[in-house]
Design a protein around this motif. Structure first.
Motif, PDB file in Angstrom:
ATOM      1  N   UNK A  17       0.842  -1.213   0.000  1.00  0.00           N
ATOM      2  CA  UNK A  17       0.000   0.000   0.000  1.00  0.00           C
ATOM      3  C   UNK A  17       0.867   1.250   0.000  1.00  0.00           C
ATOM      4  N   UNK A  18       1.953   1.251   0.780  1.00  0.00           N
ATOM      5  CA  UNK A  18       2.857   2.407   0.787  1.00  0.00           C
ATOM      6  C   UNK A  18       3.432   2.673  -0.601  1.00  0.00           C
ATOM      7  N   UNK A  19       3.676   1.621  -1.339  1.00  0.00           N
ATOM      8  CA  UNK A  19       4.276   1.758  -2.668  1.00  0.00           C
ATOM      9  C   UNK A  19       3.248   2.079  -3.742  1.00  0.00           C
ATOM     10  N   UNK A  20       2.133   1.366  -3.751  1.00  0.00           N
ATOM     11  CA  UNK A  20       1.167   1.477  -4.843  1.00  0.00           C
ATOM     12  C   UNK A  20      -0.141   2.165  -4.455  1.00  0.00           C
ATOM     13  N   UNK A  21      -0.253   2.616  -3.226  1.00  0.00           N
ATOM     14  CA  UNK A  21      -1.488   3.226  -2.752  1.00  0.00           C
ATOM     15  C   UNK A  21      -1.811   4.566  -3.374  1.00  0.00           C
ATOM     16  N   UNK A  22      -0.839   5.204  -4.023  1.00  0.00           N
ATOM     17  CA  UNK A  22      -1.093   6.501  -4.660  1.00  0.00           C
ATOM     18  C   UNK A  22      -1.352   6.376  -6.162  1.00  0.00           C
ATOM     19  N   UNK A  23      -1.319   5.165  -6.671  1.00  0.00           N
ATOM     20  CA  UNK A  23      -1.540   4.957  -8.107  1.00  0.00           C
ATOM     21  C   UNK A  23      -2.946   5.443  -8.486  1.00  0.00           C
ATOM     22  N   UNK A  24      -3.912   5.175  -7.631  1.00  0.00           N
ATOM     23  CA  UNK A  24      -5.273   5.697  -7.805  1.00  0.00           C
ATOM     24  C   UNK A  24      -5.439   6.829  -6.813  1.00  0.00           C
ATOM     25  N   UNK A  25      -5.778   7.997  -7.301  1.00  0.00           N
ATOM     26  CA  UNK A  25      -5.813   9.247  -6.550  1.00  0.00           C
ATOM     27  C   UNK A  25      -6.517   9.125  -5.192  1.00  0.00           C
ATOM     28  N   UNK A  26      -5.753   9.271  -4.116  1.00  0.00           N
ATOM     29  CA  UNK A  26      -6.284   9.231  -2.753  1.00  0.00           C
ATOM     30  C   UNK A  26      -7.170   8.007  -2.511  1.00  0.00           C
ATOM     31  N   UNK A  27      -6.803   6.870  -3.088  1.00  0.00           N
ATOM     32  CA  UNK A  27      -7.620   5.653  -2.978  1.00  0.00           C
ATOM     33  C   UNK A  27      -6.744   4.432  -2.691  1.00  0.00           C
ATOM     34  N   UNK A  28      -6.106   4.391  -1.526  1.00  0.00           N
ATOM     35  CA  UNK A  28      -5.235   3.249  -1.208  1.00  0.00           C
ATOM     36  C   UNK A  28      -5.983   1.924  -1.092  1.00  0.00           C
ATOM     37  N   UNK A  29      -7.305   1.978  -1.017  1.00  0.00           N
ATOM     38  CA  UNK A  29      -8.098   0.754  -0.930  1.00  0.00           C
ATOM     39  C   UNK A  29      -7.887  -0.134  -2.160  1.00  0.00           C
ATOM     40  N   UNK A  30      -7.561   0.473  -3.297  1.00  0.00           N
ATOM     41  CA  UNK A  30      -7.325  -0.318  -4.505  1.00  0.00           C
ATOM     42  C   UNK A  30      -6.089  -1.193  -4.302  1.00  0.00           C
ATOM     43  N   UNK A  31      -5.013  -0.600  -3.816  1.00  0.00           N
ATOM     44  CA  UNK A  31      -3.779  -1.364  -3.571  1.00  0.00           C
ATOM     45  C   UNK A  31      -4.014  -2.431  -2.508  1.00  0.00           C
ATOM     46  N   UNK A  32      -4.779  -2.088  -1.481  1.00  0.00           N
ATOM     47  CA  UNK A  32      -5.050  -3.065  -0.421  1.00  0.00           C
ATOM     48  C   UNK A  32      -5.784  -4.285  -0.977  1.00  0.00           C
ATOM     49  N   UNK A  33      -6.778  -4.048  -1.810  1.00  0.00           N
ATOM     50  CA  UNK A  33      -7.545  -5.170  -2.366  1.00  0.00           C
ATOM     51  C   UNK A  33      -6.765  -5.942  -3.429  1.00  0.00           C
ATOM     52  N   UNK A  34      -5.954  -5.244  -4.208  1.00  0.00           N
ATOM     53  CA  UNK A  34      -5.198  -5.945  -5.249  1.00  0.00           C
ATOM     54  C   UNK A  34      -4.070  -6.778  -4.645  1.00  0.00           C
ATOM     55  N   UNK A  35      -3.578  -6.385  -3.485  1.00  0.00           N
ATOM     56  CA  UNK A  35      -2.535  -7.159  -2.787  1.00  0.00           C
ATOM     57  C   UNK A  35      -2.996  -8.596  -2.594  1.00  0.00           C
ATOM     58  N   UNK A  36      -4.287  -8.779  -2.357  1.00  0.00           N
ATOM     59  CA  UNK A  36      -4.844 -10.113  -2.140  1.00  0.00           C
ATOM     60  C   UNK A  36      -4.838 -10.956  -3.411  1.00  0.00           C
ATOM     61  N   UNK A  37      -4.614 -10.334  -4.569  1.00  0.00           N
ATOM     62  CA  UNK A  37      -4.635 -11.039  -5.859  1.00  0.00           C
ATOM     63  C   UNK A  37      -3.251 -11.555  -6.265  1.00  0.00           C
ATOM     64  N   UNK A  38      -2.239 -11.341  -5.421  1.00  0.00           N
ATOM     65  CA  UNK A  38      -0.880 -11.801  -5.739  1.00  0.00           C
ATOM     66  C   UNK A  38      -0.893 -13.308  -5.959  1.00  0.00           C
ATOM     67  N   UNK A  39       0.084 -13.806  -6.658  1.00  0.00           N
ATOM     68  CA  UNK A  39       1.301 -13.147  -7.140  1.00  0.00           C
ATOM     69  C   UNK A  39       1.108 -12.504  -8.512  1.00  0.00           C
ATOM     70  N   UNK A  40       1.968 -11.524  -8.771  1.00  0.00           N
ATOM     71  CA  UNK A  40       2.008 -10.855 -10.064  1.00  0.00           C
ATOM     72  C   UNK A  40       3.346 -11.167 -10.724  1.00  0.00           C
ATOM     73  N   UNK A  41       3.332 -11.174 -12.041  1.00  0.00           N
ATOM     74  CA  UNK A  41       4.582 -11.446 -12.764  1.00  0.00           C
ATOM     75  C   UNK A  41       4.859 -10.420 -13.849  1.00  0.00           C
ATOM     76  N   UNK A  42       3.981  -9.407 -13.989  1.00  0.00           N
ATOM     77  CA  UNK A  42       4.214  -8.349 -14.975  1.00  0.00           C
ATOM     78  C   UNK A  42       3.418  -7.105 -14.595  1.00  0.00           C
TER      79      UNK A  42
END
Length: 173
Positions: A17-42
């Motif tokens: 979240x600290x790293x990707x939480x700003x990708x969506x403007x003031x919406x760290x919830x996106x990073x929090x929810x996508x973290x659960x979708x790991x692993x990523x490879x690209x």
């Protein structure tokens, strides 16, 4: 050497979240929810996952995300991402008459749709932005809501690309 996908996939939710939480403007919830979708490879996979999270959110949450975006040309406190993006598009250098037209159109747009005009302004000019705003203000709310979300996905993709470039992330690992 940069960060690897193996390392990112091992991050705790807070670091993600600290790293990707700003990708969506003031919406760290996106990073929090996508973290659960790991692993990523690209990056494409991560971007698709974040876009999917937003697309599957209820309309109220999507609307809040849209409302978190600043008006283009506003002299408000902007996130570093937004400030950099608007500067690159030449908005900060617009003459006063152009800025006033942009502000007036933004007010009309927000009054009509209930959220600010959103456009991925990378590779755009102030004139292109004004023309797109004039075109999109003519859409109905459902069309524009979808268009605004598509722009949000583009913005997030650009921000992920920027992070990747800064980190020199390796695709292996």
């Amino acid at each position: 050497m940069g960060v690897t996908w193996e390392e990112i996939n091992q991050w705790k939710v807070e670091q993600f979240i600290d790293t990707f939480g700003t990708i969506y403007e003031h919406s760290p919830w996106v990073a929090e929810l996508v973290w659960e979708k790991k692993p990523f490879s690209s990056w494409e996979q991560l971007h698709t996952a974040t876009s999917s999270i937003v697309a599957s959110a209820d309309e109220e949450r999507q609307l809040k995300l849209l409302r978190n975006h600043p008006d283009l040309g506003a002299r408000l406190e902007l996130t570093d991402h937004s400030q950099h993006e608007q500067q690159r598009a030449g908005i900060a250098a617009m003459h006063e008459a152009g800025l006033e037209e942009l502000r007036q159109l933004n007010r009309e747009y927000t009054g009509k749709f209930g959220f600010p005009f959103i456009m991925a302004v990378r590779h755009s000019t102030a004139d292109l932005i004004l023309n797109e705003l004039k075109r999109r203000i003519q859409l109905d709310r459902e069309q524009e809501f979808k268009a605004a979300l598509q722009e949000v996905y583009k913005i997030a993709g650009f921000r992920l690309q920027d992070w990747n470039a800064e980190q020199l992330l390796t695709e292996q690992g």
